[in-house]
Scaffold this active site. Structure first.
Site, PDB file in Angstrom:
ATOM      1  N   SER A 195      46.554   4.976  97.613  1.00 43.21           N
ATOM      2  CA  SER A 195      46.169   7.159  97.324  1.00 43.21           C
ATOM      3  C   SER A 195      47.308   7.254  96.269  1.00 43.21           C
ATOM      4  O   SER A 195      48.187   5.942  95.869  1.00 43.21           O
ATOM      5  CB  SER A 195      45.778   6.892  98.459  1.00 43.21           C
ATOM      6  OG  SER A 195      47.699   7.640  99.186  1.00 43.21           O
ATOM      7  N   LEU A 224      49.337   8.425  93.234  1.00 36.43           N
ATOM      8  CA  LEU A 224      49.814   7.578  92.294  1.00 36.43           C
ATOM      9  C   LEU A 224      50.017   5.875  92.237  1.00 36.43           C
ATOM     10  O   LEU A 224      49.883   4.998  91.424  1.00 36.43           O
ATOM     11  CB  LEU A 224      51.869   8.221  92.084  1.00 36.43           C
ATOM     12  CG  LEU A 224      52.096   8.970  91.794  1.00 36.43           C
ATOM     13  CD1 LEU A 224      53.060   9.886  92.264  1.00 36.43           C
ATOM     14  CD2 LEU A 224      51.107   9.798  90.573  1.00 36.43           C
ATOM     15  N   ASP A 281      50.120  -0.671 101.997  1.00 33.15           N
ATOM     16  CA  ASP A 281      49.491   0.515 102.171  1.00 33.15           C
ATOM     17  C   ASP A 281      49.406   0.329 104.175  1.00 33.15           C
ATOM     18  O   ASP A 281      49.201  -0.774 104.825  1.00 33.15           O
ATOM     19  CB  ASP A 281      47.788   1.217 101.888  1.00 33.15           C
ATOM     20  CG  ASP A 281      48.512   2.587 101.818  1.00 33.15           C
ATOM     21  OD1 ASP A 281      48.666   3.132 101.076  1.00 33.15           O
ATOM     22  OD2 ASP A 281      48.149   3.567 103.719  1.00 33.15           O
ATOM     23  N   CYS A 294      55.382   2.158  95.276  1.00 31.40           N
ATOM     24  CA  CYS A 294      55.199   3.972  95.450  1.00 31.40           C
ATOM     25  C   CYS A 294      54.836   4.556  96.886  1.00 31.40           C
ATOM     26  O   CYS A 294      54.654   5.416  96.717  1.00 31.40           O
ATOM     27  CB  CYS A 294      53.711   4.282  95.131  1.00 31.40           C
ATOM     28  SG  CYS A 294      53.515   3.649  92.681  1.00 31.40           S
ATOM     29  N   SER A 343      61.448  10.682  92.001  1.00 32.16           N
ATOM     30  CA  SER A 343      60.878  12.203  91.591  1.00 32.16           C
ATOM     31  C   SER A 343      61.982  13.106  91.257  1.00 32.16           C
ATOM     32  O   SER A 343      62.965  12.945  91.148  1.00 32.16           O
ATOM     33  CB  SER A 343      60.613  12.373  92.903  1.00 32.16           C
ATOM     34  OG  SER A 343      60.517  13.826  93.189  1.00 32.16           O
ATOM     35  N   TYR A 373      64.117  14.544 101.279  1.00 36.65           N
ATOM     36  CA  TYR A 373      63.720  13.969 100.025  1.00 36.65           C
ATOM     37  C   TYR A 373      64.799  13.981  98.414  1.00 36.65           C
ATOM     38  O   TYR A 373      64.484  13.223  97.992  1.00 36.65           O
ATOM     39  CB  TYR A 373      62.659  14.910  99.577  1.00 36.65           C
ATOM     40  CG  TYR A 373      61.331  14.088  98.776  1.00 36.65           C
ATOM     41  CD1 TYR A 373      60.674  13.348  99.555  1.00 36.65           C
ATOM     42  CD2 TYR A 373      61.143  14.470  97.815  1.00 36.65           C
ATOM     43  CE1 TYR A 373      59.725  12.464  98.350  1.00 36.65           C
ATOM     44  CE2 TYR A 373      60.350  14.414  96.502  1.00 36.65           C
ATOM     45  CZ  TYR A 373      59.166  13.245  97.528  1.00 36.65           C
ATOM     46  OH  TYR A 373      58.666  12.966  96.414  1.00 36.65           O
ATOM     47  N   LYS A 384      65.432  10.127  96.642  1.00 37.72           N
ATOM     48  CA  LYS A 384      65.145   9.733  95.521  1.00 37.72           C
ATOM     49  C   LYS A 384      66.332   9.262  94.549  1.00 37.72           C
ATOM     50  O   LYS A 384      65.933   8.572  94.117  1.00 37.72           O
ATOM     51  CB  LYS A 384      64.287  10.896  95.027  1.00 37.72           C
ATOM     52  CG  LYS A 384      62.592  10.352  95.794  1.00 37.72           C
ATOM     53  CD  LYS A 384      61.859   9.714  95.618  1.00 37.72           C
ATOM     54  CE  LYS A 384      60.292  10.048  96.528  1.00 37.72           C
ATOM     55  NZ  LYS A 384      59.826   8.666  96.921  1.00 37.72           N
ATOM     56  N   PHE A 393      52.029  15.818  90.309  1.00 38.44           N
ATOM     57  CA  PHE A 393      50.926  15.250  90.154  1.00 38.44           C
ATOM     58  C   PHE A 393      49.913  15.457  91.262  1.00 38.44           C
ATOM     59  O   PHE A 393      50.042  15.915  92.434  1.00 38.44           O
ATOM     60  CB  PHE A 393      51.486  14.280  90.325  1.00 38.44           C
ATOM     61  CG  PHE A 393      51.612  13.116  89.064  1.00 38.44           C
ATOM     62  CD1 PHE A 393      50.848  12.863  87.670  1.00 38.44           C
ATOM     63  CD2 PHE A 393      53.143  13.228  87.930  1.00 38.44           C
ATOM     64  CE1 PHE A 393      52.012  12.334  86.883  1.00 38.44           C
ATOM     65  CE2 PHE A 393      53.646  13.215  87.347  1.00 38.44           C
ATOM     66  CZ  PHE A 393      53.226  12.264  86.441  1.00 38.44           C
ATOM     67  N   THR A 448      48.123  15.167  93.464  1.00 43.03           N
ATOM     68  CA  THR A 448      47.480  13.564  94.164  1.00 43.03           C
ATOM     69  C   THR A 448      46.451  14.819  95.346  1.00 43.03           C
ATOM     70  O   THR A 448      46.524  15.530  95.116  1.00 43.03           O
ATOM     71  CB  THR A 448      48.882  13.078  94.361  1.00 43.03           C
ATOM     72  OG1 THR A 448      49.725  13.438  95.337  1.00 43.03           O
ATOM     73  CG2 THR A 448      49.301  12.303  93.561  1.00 43.03           C
TER      74      THR A 448
END
Length: 259
Positions: A16, A18, A37, A85, A152, A165, A169, A198, A200
């Site tokens: 899914s 990116l 995944d 990703c 990110s 997060y 990142k 983005f 998504t």
């Protein structure tokens, strides 16, 4: 590295967002792709639609990652391209005061650690397995392989509640140069993309008014990023043999506000 049907690639989180856009872009060039995944149902569906191979994979597990690479290589051969990703996060303030009770609540350490394990450690786990496999291959146009990581914009301007997060990142950004140096003797390049906001599937769950407001924060173009724009940069990082140890922001010049 020239993209064609002689190459094999692995894309983690490829079912899914990116990752899926990257799978589609690589397949459009004829590259054989394995989707890694955790979601088997969606992964198998996307593999069928794109002509890729699906390998269920939990990047938190050595055993799962090892099995996924073994399965992918059995079908497509040794990958020359790895695109990481897979990731995720949460939104919890470092310490907060309950508005009703006044109780002081701390960010649970286990939830902070989980985000680092998923993003930073999970990415590193996949890099080590892929690089080890690439090292056994002969040189192809003066190189053995290319690795592209996903960080990110939060790595450098994280918002309130994004401590875990942002740290996770930032860890990916921080290790890019070091890993590129480690792998330079083996002719394996390593680069990282820092995407902004983005459009998504995760963003699709947000109300349209929120998405419009987020898009309006971007200086130019004044909208959310398209996943195929991320995939386009991945392809350039693979093709351009002089691009190594770079971290590139892809965000329309946005700099995130505190909240």
């Amino acid at each position: 590295m020239k993209l064609d049907s002689t190459l094999s690639a692995v894309v983690t989180g490829g079912a899914s967002g990116l990752g899926l856009a990257t799978v589609k872009a690589l397949r459009a060039q004829g590259v054989k792709v394995a989707i890694f995944d955790l979601n088997q149902e969606i992964g198998e569906k996307m593999a069928k639609e794109t002509g890729a191979v699906f390998c269920q994979c939990d990047v938190l597990s050595d055993e799962s990652v090892d099995q996924a690479f073994a399965s992918a290589r059995e079908v497509n051969g040794q990958e020359r391209i790895l695109v990481c990703c897979a990731g995720g996060g949460n939104a919890i303030p470092t310490v907060r005061r309950d508005k009703k009770t006044g109780e002081i609540q701390m960010f649970p350490t286990d939830k902070f650690e989980w985000v680092l394990r998923l993003n930073t450690v999970g990415t590193f786990r996949c890099i080590t397995r892929s690089a080890a496999g690439m090292m056994a291959e002969d040189l192809l146009d003066e190189e053995r392989g290319v690795i592209v990581n996903t960080a990110s914009a939060a790595a450098t301007d994280g918002q309130m509640g994004q401590a875990a997060y942002s740290a996770a990142k930032a860890g990916i950004v921080g290790m890019t140069l070091t890993i590129a140096r480690d792998l330079s003797r083996e002719a394996i390049r390593v680069n990282t993309i820092q995407p902004g906001i983005f459009d998504t599937p995760a963003m699709a769950r947000a109300p349209q008014a929120m998405k419009d407001a987020l898009g309006a924060m971007v200086p130019h173009p004044r909208r959310l990023g398209h996943p195929d724009e991320f995939a386009s940069l991945v392809l350039e990082m693979v093709r351009n043999r002089y691009m190594n140890a770079e971290t590139i922001r892809l965000d329309g010049a946005i700099r995130m506000q505190p909240r």
